[in-house]
Design a protein around this motif. Structure first.
Motif, mmCIF file in Angstrom:
data_model
loop_
_atom_site.group_PDB
_atom_site.id
_atom_site.type_symbol
_atom_site.label_atom_id
_atom_site.label_comp_id
_atom_site.label_asym_id
_atom_site.label_seq_id
_atom_site.Cartn_x
_atom_site.Cartn_y
_atom_site.Cartn_z
ATOM 1 N N SER A 172 16.950 -11.418 4.327
ATOM 2 C CA SER A 172 15.954 -10.350 4.133
ATOM 3 C C SER A 172 14.620 -10.886 3.629
ATOM 4 O O SER A 172 13.554 -10.475 4.084
ATOM 5 C CB SER A 172 16.439 -9.336 3.094
ATOM 6 O OG SER A 172 17.616 -8.712 3.488
ATOM 7 N N ASP A 226 25.110 -0.707 7.707
ATOM 8 C CA ASP A 226 24.999 -0.362 6.288
ATOM 9 C C ASP A 226 25.058 1.127 5.996
ATOM 10 O O ASP A 226 25.485 1.538 4.930
ATOM 11 C CB ASP A 226 23.683 -0.911 5.720
ATOM 12 C CG ASP A 226 23.678 -2.424 5.666
ATOM 13 O OD1 ASP A 226 24.646 -2.991 5.149
ATOM 14 O OD2 ASP A 226 22.713 -3.034 6.142
ATOM 15 N N GLY A 260 28.558 -6.550 2.725
ATOM 16 C CA GLY A 260 27.555 -6.550 1.674
ATOM 17 C C GLY A 260 26.612 -7.735 1.785
ATOM 18 O O GLY A 260 25.499 -7.680 1.330
ATOM 19 N N ASP A 261 27.064 -8.808 2.370
ATOM 20 C CA ASP A 261 26.156 -9.940 2.592
ATOM 21 C C ASP A 261 26.310 -10.400 4.028
ATOM 22 O O ASP A 261 27.406 -10.374 4.585
ATOM 23 C CB ASP A 261 26.468 -11.090 1.624
ATOM 24 C CG ASP A 261 27.792 -11.741 1.962
ATOM 25 O OD1 ASP A 261 27.791 -12.673 2.778
ATOM 26 O OD2 ASP A 261 28.821 -11.290 1.430
ATOM 27 N N ASN A 262 25.188 -10.781 4.585
ATOM 28 C CA ASN A 262 25.228 -11.163 5.996
ATOM 29 C C ASN A 262 25.631 -12.617 6.205
ATOM 30 O O ASN A 262 25.815 -13.042 7.333
ATOM 31 C CB ASN A 262 23.870 -10.883 6.649
ATOM 32 C CG ASN A 262 23.744 -9.425 7.081
ATOM 33 O OD1 ASN A 262 24.666 -8.638 6.846
ATOM 34 N ND2 ASN A 262 22.643 -9.078 7.695
ATOM 35 N N SER A 308 20.667 -10.439 11.652
ATOM 36 C CA SER A 308 19.450 -10.218 10.876
ATOM 37 C C SER A 308 19.655 -9.237 9.737
ATOM 38 O O SER A 308 20.087 -8.109 9.922
ATOM 39 C CB SER A 308 18.356 -9.684 11.799
ATOM 40 O OG SER A 308 17.195 -9.420 11.052
ATOM 41 N N SER A 309 19.316 -9.687 8.558
ATOM 42 C CA SER A 309 19.279 -8.798 7.399
ATOM 43 C C SER A 309 17.898 -8.160 7.366
ATOM 44 O O SER A 309 17.048 -8.452 8.195
ATOM 45 C CB SER A 309 19.458 -9.599 6.106
ATOM 46 O OG SER A 309 20.629 -10.337 6.160
ATOM 47 N N GLY A 310 17.696 -7.298 6.395
ATOM 48 C CA GLY A 310 16.363 -6.750 6.197
ATOM 49 C C GLY A 310 16.278 -5.246 6.310
ATOM 50 O O GLY A 310 15.239 -4.663 6.016
ATOM 51 N N ALA A 311 17.395 -4.603 6.725
ATOM 52 C CA ALA A 311 17.320 -3.152 6.926
ATOM 53 C C ALA A 311 17.016 -2.428 5.612
ATOM 54 O O ALA A 311 16.126 -1.567 5.551
ATOM 55 C CB ALA A 311 18.632 -2.645 7.519
ATOM 56 N N ILE A 312 17.750 -2.811 4.567
ATOM 57 C CA ILE A 312 17.577 -2.098 3.303
ATOM 58 C C ILE A 312 16.188 -2.396 2.729
ATOM 59 O O ILE A 312 15.434 -1.489 2.351
ATOM 60 C CB ILE A 312 18.706 -2.474 2.312
ATOM 61 C CG1 ILE A 312 20.066 -2.056 2.906
ATOM 62 C CG2 ILE A 312 18.475 -1.813 0.946
ATOM 63 C CD1 ILE A 312 21.284 -2.503 2.121
ATOM 64 N N ALA A 313 15.834 -3.685 2.708
ATOM 65 C CA ALA A 313 14.538 -4.080 2.154
ATOM 66 C C ALA A 313 13.388 -3.401 2.901
ATOM 67 O O ALA A 313 12.425 -2.910 2.300
ATOM 68 C CB ALA A 313 14.392 -5.587 2.209
ATOM 69 N N ASN A 372 23.640 -6.680 12.706
ATOM 70 C CA ASN A 372 23.560 -6.443 11.264
ATOM 71 C C ASN A 372 24.807 -5.673 10.874
ATOM 72 O O ASN A 372 25.533 -5.166 11.737
ATOM 73 C CB ASN A 372 22.297 -5.649 10.904
ATOM 74 C CG ASN A 372 21.966 -5.701 9.410
ATOM 75 O OD1 ASN A 372 22.694 -6.304 8.597
ATOM 76 N ND2 ASN A 372 20.864 -5.066 9.029
ATOM 77 N N GLU A 373 25.074 -5.603 9.596
ATOM 78 C CA GLU A 373 26.170 -4.744 9.168
ATOM 79 C C GLU A 373 25.702 -3.299 9.318
ATOM 80 O O GLU A 373 24.514 -3.003 9.160
ATOM 81 C CB GLU A 373 26.545 -5.022 7.699
ATOM 82 C CG GLU A 373 27.779 -4.241 7.279
ATOM 83 C CD GLU A 373 28.445 -4.792 6.017
ATOM 84 O OE1 GLU A 373 27.812 -5.578 5.299
ATOM 85 O OE2 GLU A 373 29.606 -4.401 5.764
#
Ligand code: GLU
Length: 380
Positions: free
Chosen positions: A24, A149, A159-161, A61-66, A146-147
């Motif tokens: 993220s 979420d 919870g972690d990618n 890819s993470s970053g959805a929440i952020a 992505n997860e």
């Protein structure tokens, strides 16, 4: 498929299917409240390069929440579960759009895949997720994973990618997992200013000492950060996937790895296909038996999948994704594999051509009864 690695540190060119996990903090500029599009464009260019060299590339890819947080202008501080889930719902759209745009600049189609823990851990759902991703790769598009979420609940989420990416890599028999993060590798002690911490170039095996180092490398990068990366390393390397932790704080981060930038490689002694086949051959209790005709035996021995047409008899009470024995017309064991149908449906379509499946079952199932990637023949 993974070539034996003659030199100490492998090179990106050695790999044919690569999963790239992006953290993220690399993608989202929280202070400015926006996605780091310029950086993503450099990564997309690197992905396109590998793709052109006939490599399969999967992005996690993470970053959805952020990103959702930024879009919604949520105040700083920890989010409650439902807040994080709602933020992810908003952020994921923006994230997927950015990936789609960045890749389309290189004429690559992005395919969004949102997974939950069950999708990778339950064999039946695993087969589904895997064939969808395999199809995207066959179409030469880039899965962007992505997860999920917004629906994953706390007890049953990754919870972690890092670990999610490792499971995706093993599920897809990838031979390399690249973790791009804000650290450039694993250090033997906390890499704080003034400390003489050394980065390891190669970790041949994840030992308790290595795990202890990960626990120690706390910094603003967070302890958990390195711990989940080591967990990911364990998942990947036991399944035959090499892993590299490298900094994503540079433009063109994959090119940087290819050019030999500082990073830490975690090597696997196995290769993904062998490791997977070992798992099918060894650790799964067969729930049934398929008896196949001589033509099908010959086809399997030339590396083909098992089609319903070649199956003479179905025994046992198995579900989709279970392991079954495959026997020849004389009863001799030919091999074992994961079956794409449950016993009832397998019985209905045995002896029939794949084109008839939809007519008989009322849904279009897999063409193969057992895909060759899920099949281990005696002696393999
Ligand atoms: N799935 C989370 C997100 O996209 C990220 C998990 C992680 O940071 O590893 O926001």
């Amino acid at each position: 498929m993974t070539k034996p690695l003659p030199q100490k540190t492998p090179s990106l060119k050695d790999f044919r299917r690569i999963v790239v996990k992006v953290g993220s903090s690399l993608l989202v500029d929280s202070a400015a409240g926006r996605l780091k599009r310029d950086w993503l464009d450099t990564l997309a260019a690197d992905i396109a390069r590998l793709h052109k060299d006939k490599r399969d590339v999967i992005a996690v890819s993470s970053g959805a929440i952020a990103l959702g947080r930024s879009v919604l202008k949520l105040p700083k501080g920890a989010l409650k579960l439902e807040e994080a889930q709602a933020a992810a719902a908003v952020g994921q759209i923006a994230l997927a759009r950015a990936w789609a745009e960045a890749l389309s600049a290189h004429k690559l189609a992005a395919g969004q895949v949102l997974l939950t823990l069950q999708d990778t851990e339950e064999r039946r759902r695993y087969l589904n997720a895997r064939s969808t991703i395999a199809k995207l790769l066959e179409w030469r598009s880039v899965p962007v994973i992505n997860e999920n979420d917004t629906v994953a609940t706390s007890e049953i989420r990754y919870g972690d990618n890092d670990r999610l990416a490792a499971r995706v890599a093993t599920m897809m028999s990838a031979d390399l997992l690249v973790l791009l993060s804000d650290v450039d590798g694993l250090y033997d002690k906390p890499p704080a200013k003034g400390s003489n911490a050394k980065r390891l170039d190669v970790v041949p095996r994840i030992t308790p000492q290595i795990e202890a180092m990960a626990g120690a490398s706390g910094s603003e990068l967070s302890r958990g950060g390195m711990l989940t990366k080591i967990e990911a390393g364990k998942i990947a390397t036991t399944a035959g996937t090499h892993m590299v932790i490298a900094s994503g704080r540079v433009a063109h981060p994959l090119k940087a790895i290819a050019d030999g930038t500082a990073c830490t490689w975690f090597l696997t002694p196995a290769n993904p296909v062998t490791a997977r086949k070992k798992w099918i051959a060894g650790s799964l209790e067969p729930r049934g038996t398929l008896t196949i005709d001589a033509g099908a035996v010959r086809a399997l021995r030339t590396g083909k999948s098992l089609l319903p047409a070649g199956v003479i008899r179905v025994d046992g009470a198995f579900g989709r994704g279970d392991a079954v024995l495959v026997r020849g017309p004389d009863g001799a064991e030919i091999g074992r594999g994961l079956i794409a149908y449950d016993a009832e449906d397998a019985e209905k379509i045995r002896g029939q051509s794949s084109a008839e499946i939809k007519l008989i079952l009322g849904y279009s199932g897999r063409t193969e009864m057992i895909h060759r990637d899920d099949l281990v023949l005696g002696g393999e």
